[in-house]
Design a protein around this motif. Sequence first.
Motif, PDB file in Angstrom:
ATOM      1  N   CYS A 147       9.954   2.356   9.269  1.00 16.07           N
ATOM      2  CA  CYS A 147       8.557   2.574   8.869  1.00 16.07           C
ATOM      3  C   CYS A 147       8.352   3.999   8.360  1.00 16.07           C
ATOM      4  CB  CYS A 147       7.623   2.306  10.058  1.00 16.07           C
ATOM      5  SG  CYS A 147       7.518   0.573  10.553  1.00 16.07           S
ATOM      6  N   LYS A 148       8.947   4.955   9.052  1.00 19.76           N
ATOM      7  CA  LYS A 148       8.829   6.345   8.625  1.00 19.76           C
ATOM      8  C   LYS A 148       9.440   6.543   7.244  1.00 19.76           C
ATOM      9  CE  LYS A 148       8.718   8.816  13.069  1.00 19.76           C
ATOM     10  NZ  LYS A 148       7.726   9.859  12.759  1.00 19.76           N
ATOM     11  N   ARG A 149      10.648   6.000   7.046  1.00 18.73           N
ATOM     12  CA  ARG A 149      11.331   6.201   5.764  1.00 18.73           C
ATOM     13  C   ARG A 149      10.588   5.498   4.637  1.00 18.73           C
ATOM     14  NH1 ARG A 149      13.278   8.878   9.004  1.00 18.73           N
ATOM     15  NH2 ARG A 149      11.498  10.036   8.123  1.00 18.73           N
ATOM     16  N   LEU A 150       9.992   4.346   4.929  1.00 22.44           N
ATOM     17  CA  LEU A 150       9.239   3.622   3.904  1.00 22.44           C
ATOM     18  C   LEU A 150       8.021   4.444   3.466  1.00 22.44           C
ATOM     19  CD1 LEU A 150       9.011   0.910   2.334  1.00 22.44           C
ATOM     20  CD2 LEU A 150       7.462   0.140   4.151  1.00 22.44           C
ATOM     21  N   ILE A 151       7.290   4.985   4.435  1.00 21.07           N
ATOM     22  CA  ILE A 151       6.125   5.807   4.125  1.00 21.07           C
ATOM     23  C   ILE A 151       6.546   7.057   3.354  1.00 21.07           C
ATOM     24  CG2 ILE A 151       4.303   7.237   5.149  1.00 21.07           C
ATOM     25  CD1 ILE A 151       4.142   5.131   7.418  1.00 21.07           C
ATOM     26  N   ASP A 152       7.641   7.676   3.796  1.00 19.50           N
ATOM     27  CA  ASP A 152       8.123   8.891   3.128  1.00 19.50           C
ATOM     28  C   ASP A 152       8.627   8.604   1.718  1.00 19.50           C
ATOM     29  OD1 ASP A 152       7.492  10.461   5.282  1.00 19.50           O
ATOM     30  OD2 ASP A 152       9.496  10.401   6.164  1.00 19.50           O
ATOM     31  N   HIS A 153       9.227   7.429   1.513  1.00 15.09           N
ATOM     32  CA  HIS A 153       9.722   7.101   0.176  1.00 15.09           C
ATOM     33  C   HIS A 153       8.563   6.981  -0.817  1.00 15.09           C
ATOM     34  CE1 HIS A 153      12.717   5.686  -2.710  1.00 15.09           C
ATOM     35  NE2 HIS A 153      11.809   4.828  -3.116  1.00 15.09           N
ATOM     36  N   GLY A 154       7.426   6.486  -0.355  1.00 14.63           N
ATOM     37  CA  GLY A 154       6.247   6.431  -1.211  1.00 14.63           C
ATOM     38  C   GLY A 154       5.841   7.823  -1.664  1.00 14.63           C
ATOM     39  N   ASP A 204      -3.110   7.540   6.746  1.00 15.46           N
ATOM     40  CA  ASP A 204      -4.296   6.754   6.401  1.00 15.46           C
ATOM     41  C   ASP A 204      -4.128   6.202   4.989  1.00 15.46           C
ATOM     42  OD1 ASP A 204      -7.148   6.586   5.116  1.00 15.46           O
ATOM     43  OD2 ASP A 204      -7.497   6.546   7.277  1.00 15.46           O
ATOM     44  N   TRP A 205      -4.367   4.918   4.828  1.00 17.15           N
ATOM     45  CA  TRP A 205      -4.176   4.269   3.527  1.00 17.15           C
ATOM     46  C   TRP A 205      -5.032   4.913   2.441  1.00 17.15           C
ATOM     47  CZ3 TRP A 205      -0.995   1.189   0.966  1.00 17.15           C
ATOM     48  CH2 TRP A 205      -1.450   0.522  -0.181  1.00 17.15           C
ATOM     49  N   THR A 206      -6.246   5.281   2.772  1.00 17.57           N
ATOM     50  CA  THR A 206      -7.152   5.874   1.785  1.00 17.57           C
ATOM     51  C   THR A 206      -6.574   7.164   1.209  1.00 17.57           C
ATOM     52  OG1 THR A 206      -9.032   4.954   2.983  1.00 17.57           O
ATOM     53  CG2 THR A 206      -9.502   6.679   1.384  1.00 17.57           C
ATOM     54  N   HIS A 207      -5.924   7.969   2.064  1.00 19.21           N
ATOM     55  CA  HIS A 207      -5.393   9.258   1.623  1.00 19.21           C
ATOM     56  C   HIS A 207      -3.939   9.171   1.158  1.00 19.21           C
ATOM     57  CE1 HIS A 207      -9.042  10.777   3.238  1.00 19.21           C
ATOM     58  NE2 HIS A 207      -8.674  10.731   4.502  1.00 19.21           N
ATOM     59  N   TYR A 208      -3.256   8.114   1.511  1.00 19.61           N
ATOM     60  CA  TYR A 208      -1.818   8.007   1.261  1.00 19.61           C
ATOM     61  C   TYR A 208      -1.503   8.093  -0.231  1.00 19.61           C
ATOM     62  CZ  TYR A 208       2.900   5.949   1.414  1.00 19.61           C
ATOM     63  OH  TYR A 208       4.248   5.714   1.274  1.00 19.61           O
ATOM     64  N   VAL A 209      -0.537   8.935  -0.604  1.00 12.03           N
ATOM     65  CA  VAL A 209      -0.202   9.130  -2.020  1.00 12.03           C
ATOM     66  C   VAL A 209       0.753   8.057  -2.547  1.00 12.03           C
ATOM     67  CG1 VAL A 209      -0.568  11.621  -1.947  1.00 12.03           C
ATOM     68  CG2 VAL A 209       1.713  10.693  -1.444  1.00 12.03           C
ATOM     69  N   GLY A 210       1.338   7.267  -1.648  1.00 19.73           N
ATOM     70  CA  GLY A 210       2.320   6.273  -2.081  1.00 19.73           C
ATOM     71  C   GLY A 210       1.787   4.861  -2.183  1.00 19.73           C
TER      72      GLY A 210
END
Length: 460
Positions: free
Chosen positions: A410-417, A323-329
Amino acid sequence: PAPGRCAYFVERKKRFCKMIPAPGRRFCGEHGQQEEENDRKRIPCPLDPKHTVYEDQLQKHLKKCNSREKPKPVYFVQDINAGLKDVAEVPEKQVPISSLSKEELENLIIKLKKATNGLELCLKEQILSHQALQEALNDPKNGEPAFKHLKQQASILGNMEKLHLLGPGRCFVEFGAGRGKLSHWVDVALQNVENVQFVLVERATTRFKVDGKHKRRDSIFERLQVDIQHLCLNKVPVLEKKKLPVVGIGKHLCGAATDLALRCLVESYTTCCDGENEEPAPKRSRNDSTEVAYNKSDNESNKDDCKLVAGIVIALCCHHKCDWTHYVGREFFKSVGLGPVEFNYFQRMSSWATCGMRETTSKASTAEGSEDQSNDTEEHEQTFSKTEGGSDTLQGILTVEERKEIGSLCKRLIDHGRIEYLQQRGYKAALQYYTESAVSLENVLLTAVPSPSLIPEPTT
């Protein structure tokens, strides 16, 4: 109806109700209104319409209903780990990916590849094991599903040992604990180690917990039934009492729960927790009497009082539940020209990494989700087939292999954040494959430790 059972026929289930009625009654309390001599009316409970109550006993029922709001525990602080409240909201009406035109989808993929260009996409394999699980791994009584879980738990412990996180003077906080199996094996690995405590965080009521197996006098187990979003570790009594360095762990922490856990550890645990969710400083935060460890000079003089996270080891999964609101990256996304709209698409497209493997996924999900446990089943494996990316509507635009590749990006992009978020706060963070894809399709482990000079000495 069976002798001694309710005489009400449940049309939807094509059978009689199995509840036991009161002596002298033909129907149970739920279906008592069917009895001719009973003219009392039953109404849906306003707290939970899944059950009913006699209208004339409503007020009495509301005082004892299991769905009533219960007093909040001392460590409950509303939305303390939820993230910023002033971010741009994703439109409520989300456009299905399947309804995008070919040009719109191609533009999204171009943005994705541009953002991931230069990132470390080929993760190293670090499939380890631990002697604490060897007996269980060699036990023929454990079937294939249980064996897969044991292999994952053994590798997580092996990675923890490699990071020197298995030792005395630690509090292990397991997020999304379920039955508590991961903490159980950590406890087994530390059976001869003193001054160890465990905090198991799980928002759901869990059956068949393994907590009762831990009766060693030198280890403390405490279970917190609370959403990670509202958990203030500073106020957990066992942590307040001993102030041990914390090791955050989790096995398959779904989507946004990972971001909430990271913020819970990195921000709110090292911030004065007075009930107000103040935005912490980017690279360091304050405690009542202490600067956090990111300020080296201050840390030296206040080392005994400083609350530190000694390490983080979390097996990731369910990026489509982020969720964008909770996302730390979020800051990382903005730095590469992306925002909430792109994130919303990418988190849904991330499911392509697994649901594209139709037959393999189906078999793996059946096996992995069938371990002899109730609330602790691998729900993440069961949701892949339900995500929109698995439909055939994109057939002709993208092949199965192309969808799989895009989903992985997409997974790696989210995880890199997430990695950049941890690095900005003084942690050495990394991603690695911790098990084979045949064991679990979600086989990436996030690890993080503070720089060596900031790790506190173990308390004995």
